[in-house]
Design an enzyme around this catalytic site. Structure first.
Site, PDB file in Angstrom:
ATOM      1  N   THR A 134       0.723  -0.979  -0.257  1.00  0.00           N
ATOM      2  CA  THR A 134       0.075   0.093   0.035  1.00  0.00           C
ATOM      3  C   THR A 134       0.758   1.397   0.127  1.00  0.00           C
ATOM      4  O   THR A 134       1.793   1.257   0.704  1.00  0.00           O
ATOM      5  CB  THR A 134      -0.937   0.060   1.286  1.00  0.00           C
ATOM      6  OG1 THR A 134      -1.781  -0.999   1.238  1.00  0.00           O
ATOM      7  CG2 THR A 134      -1.787   1.162   1.423  1.00  0.00           C
ATOM      8  N   ARG A 184     -14.273  -7.273  -0.518  1.00  0.00           N
ATOM      9  CA  ARG A 184     -13.635  -6.688   0.670  1.00  0.00           C
ATOM     10  C   ARG A 184     -12.948  -5.632   0.715  1.00  0.00           C
ATOM     11  O   ARG A 184     -12.272  -5.188  -0.442  1.00  0.00           O
ATOM     12  CB  ARG A 184     -12.562  -7.876   1.148  1.00  0.00           C
ATOM     13  CG  ARG A 184     -11.598  -7.550   2.292  1.00  0.00           C
ATOM     14  CD  ARG A 184     -10.448  -6.841   2.090  1.00  0.00           C
ATOM     15  NE  ARG A 184      -9.390  -6.774   3.320  1.00  0.00           N
ATOM     16  CZ  ARG A 184      -8.431  -5.937   3.444  1.00  0.00           C
ATOM     17  NH1 ARG A 184      -7.997  -5.281   2.222  1.00  0.00           N
ATOM     18  NH2 ARG A 184      -7.762  -5.768   4.604  1.00  0.00           N
ATOM     19  N   ILE A 185     -13.217  -4.533   1.452  1.00  0.00           N
ATOM     20  CA  ILE A 185     -12.707  -3.289   1.654  1.00  0.00           C
ATOM     21  C   ILE A 185     -11.733  -3.341   2.942  1.00  0.00           C
ATOM     22  O   ILE A 185     -12.246  -3.397   3.968  1.00  0.00           O
ATOM     23  CB  ILE A 185     -13.734  -2.272   1.589  1.00  0.00           C
ATOM     24  CG1 ILE A 185     -14.513  -2.196   0.336  1.00  0.00           C
ATOM     25  CG2 ILE A 185     -12.949  -0.856   1.594  1.00  0.00           C
ATOM     26  CD1 ILE A 185     -13.898  -2.015  -0.890  1.00  0.00           C
ATOM     27  N   GLY A 186     -10.567  -2.666   2.594  1.00  0.00           N
ATOM     28  CA  GLY A 186      -9.681  -2.390   3.903  1.00  0.00           C
ATOM     29  C   GLY A 186      -9.881  -1.300   4.451  1.00  0.00           C
ATOM     30  O   GLY A 186     -10.779  -0.285   4.279  1.00  0.00           O
ATOM     31  N   ASP A 187      -8.749  -0.608   5.193  1.00  0.00           N
ATOM     32  CA  ASP A 187      -8.700   0.583   5.820  1.00  0.00           C
ATOM     33  C   ASP A 187      -8.357   1.682   5.066  1.00  0.00           C
ATOM     34  O   ASP A 187      -8.627   2.806   5.242  1.00  0.00           O
ATOM     35  CB  ASP A 187      -7.607   0.589   7.028  1.00  0.00           C
ATOM     36  CG  ASP A 187      -6.303   0.467   6.546  1.00  0.00           C
ATOM     37  OD1 ASP A 187      -6.070  -0.647   5.669  1.00  0.00           O
ATOM     38  OD2 ASP A 187      -5.551   1.324   6.785  1.00  0.00           O
ATOM     39  N   THR A 245      -0.582   1.844   6.837  1.00  0.00           N
ATOM     40  CA  THR A 245      -0.516   0.591   5.837  1.00  0.00           C
ATOM     41  C   THR A 245      -0.404  -0.660   6.653  1.00  0.00           C
ATOM     42  O   THR A 245       0.242  -0.446   7.937  1.00  0.00           O
ATOM     43  CB  THR A 245       0.712   0.808   5.080  1.00  0.00           C
ATOM     44  OG1 THR A 245       1.215  -0.293   4.440  1.00  0.00           O
ATOM     45  CG2 THR A 245       2.002   1.016   5.958  1.00  0.00           C
ATOM     46  N   GLY A 246      -0.873  -1.790   6.516  1.00  0.00           N
ATOM     47  CA  GLY A 246      -1.029  -3.211   7.196  1.00  0.00           C
ATOM     48  C   GLY A 246      -2.050  -3.812   7.187  1.00  0.00           C
ATOM     49  O   GLY A 246      -2.844  -3.812   5.980  1.00  0.00           O
ATOM     50  N   TRP A 247      -2.373  -4.480   7.967  1.00  0.00           N
ATOM     51  CA  TRP A 247      -3.703  -5.471   8.048  1.00  0.00           C
ATOM     52  C   TRP A 247      -5.026  -4.440   8.230  1.00  0.00           C
ATOM     53  O   TRP A 247      -5.127  -3.928   9.392  1.00  0.00           O
ATOM     54  CB  TRP A 247      -3.462  -6.378   9.346  1.00  0.00           C
ATOM     55  CG  TRP A 247      -4.521  -7.576   9.056  1.00  0.00           C
ATOM     56  CD1 TRP A 247      -5.663  -7.501   8.283  1.00  0.00           C
ATOM     57  CD2 TRP A 247      -4.060  -9.036   9.216  1.00  0.00           C
ATOM     58  NE1 TRP A 247      -6.205  -8.931   8.156  1.00  0.00           N
ATOM     59  CE2 TRP A 247      -5.431  -9.731   8.837  1.00  0.00           C
ATOM     60  CE3 TRP A 247      -3.231  -9.694   9.631  1.00  0.00           C
ATOM     61  CZ2 TRP A 247      -5.334 -11.156   9.019  1.00  0.00           C
ATOM     62  CZ3 TRP A 247      -3.208 -11.030  10.102  1.00  0.00           C
ATOM     63  CH2 TRP A 247      -4.457 -11.852   9.589  1.00  0.00           C
ATOM     64  N   GLY A 248      -5.587  -4.302   7.134  1.00  0.00           N
ATOM     65  CA  GLY A 248      -6.712  -3.239   7.343  1.00  0.00           C
ATOM     66  C   GLY A 248      -7.726  -3.346   8.252  1.00  0.00           C
ATOM     67  O   GLY A 248      -8.251  -2.514   8.803  1.00  0.00           O
TER      68      GLY A 248
END
Length: 348
Positions: A212, A240-243, A263-266
């Site tokens: 990201t 799926r939508i992340g952060d 940035t990371g596991w959303g």
């Protein structure tokens, strides 16, 4: 006469105590202008082993990071806005196949590329975000168009793509986003999956989540801005939508405090409202940017779900101080200040 003297002495003592109290309740570091302008970027955080990155590969990443940040730096140096600097800097990263955004986006379980992005103006607290688009060449441009040319904050999928076309943004065939590297990553992930659908987020995914891109900047006018763009998670399903497109989780900017890109596991960044939480700690607990970022990334985030909250942030505060905090083994990152000093890093 003595009463007058006593009154003067009492007044001076009261004022002195009041001044000391005021100073003790303020963070002096936040009151000092460190840089007239500054900019910081990331290209994703993850569990990266230095042994897996050849000198040539490291050189390629650093070269692109430098190219990107110099674009934003030049805009800021010439008196341009932080919003322009953030958008144009991220464009460089989106156009590179090295990062999980734009051209280099990862593949979904269906073998498609779906992009998310967001941007926020620290002066007005206006924001724009897009989610799940497949044909917009530069999602960060769409996010800014949504912010400035629509009454909404977030648009998704076909509706967002229609809006992008209406705004004259560059639309491409989905094939534009295909890269062999990302397709092989999808194939490896699928091969390692447990037969159960619930194993979508397995150890393989955890180890490979990075890419990201994001940027935060302070301009000469004292305005902050932040933006984030991503292709999401390899093998993601069900829309799926992340952060990254979530204001307050993946992106946040407020002229009173700071600008942040995550940035990371959303899923964990959403649950922790990471970007906003850093700003809130500065506003309500009077922490410095460095202190707030450390508290959220090193203490709060890992405490969610037994240490599953992995990733990092880049941020700049209202006085040009920069933070690059991550709890993984690496994060692609770079900074430049008003003196033209450049820093580029990959590993811890």
């Amino acid at each position: 006469m003595k009463k007058v003297i006593y009154l003067i002495v009492f007044s001076l003592t009261f004022l002195s105590c009041k001044k000391e109290t005021s100073n003790s309740n303020s963070n002096i570091k936040d009151d000092v202008k460190t840089n007239e302008f500054s900019i910081v970027i990331h290209g994703g955080a993850g569990f990266m082993k230095e042994d897996n990155f050849s000198p040539e590969k490291q050189k390629a990443y650093k070269k692109k990071l430098e190219e990107a940040i110099r674009v934003g730096y030049t805009i800021l140096k010439d008196g341009g806005s932080s919003l322009d600097a953030v958008e144009k800097t991220i464009n460089i990263l989106e156009d590179s196949p090295l990062f999980n955004a734009g051209k280099g986006a990862v593949f979904t379980n269906e073998g498609t590329n779906e992009h998310d992005a967001s941007i926020m103006d620290g002066k007005t607290l206006n924001a724009g975000a897009s989610a799940g688009t497949k044909t917009v060449k530069n999602p960060i441009n769409l996010a800014r168009a949504i912010m400035e040319k629509s009454p909404h904050v977030m648009l998704a999928r076909e509706g967002a793509e229609t809006f992008a076309e209406d705004q004259g943004l560059t639309i491409v065939d989905p094939e534009y986003f295909f890269t062999e590297k990302r397709m092989k990553a999808l194939e490896r992930t699928k091969a390692s999956e447990n037969k159960k659908v619930t194993a979508l987020y397995d150890a393989t995914l955890k180890a490979s989540k990075f890419g990201t891109v994001g940027c935060a900047a302070l301009d000469k006018h004292g305005n902050l801005a932040a933006g984030t763009s991503t292709g999401g998670m390899t093998n993601k399903r069900w829309g799926r939508i992340g952060d990254s497109p979530i204001i307050g989780a993946g992106t946040y900017a407020n002229n009173n405090t700071c600008a942040v890109s995550s940035t990371g596991w959303g899923e964990y960044f959403i649950r922790g409202m990471v970007a906003y939480d850093i700003s809130a700690l500065m506003a309500y607990k009077n922490l410095s940017l460095k202190e707030a970022a450390h508290e959220v990334i090193q203490n709060k985030l890992p405490s969610i779900d037994e240490g599953q909250g992995n990733g990092g942030i880049i941020a700049v505060d209202k006085n040009g101080n920069i933070a690059m905090e991550f709890n993984t083994s690496g994060m692609f990152r770079a900074t430049m200040n008003d003196k033209g000093e450049l820093y580029i890093g990959i590993f811890k």
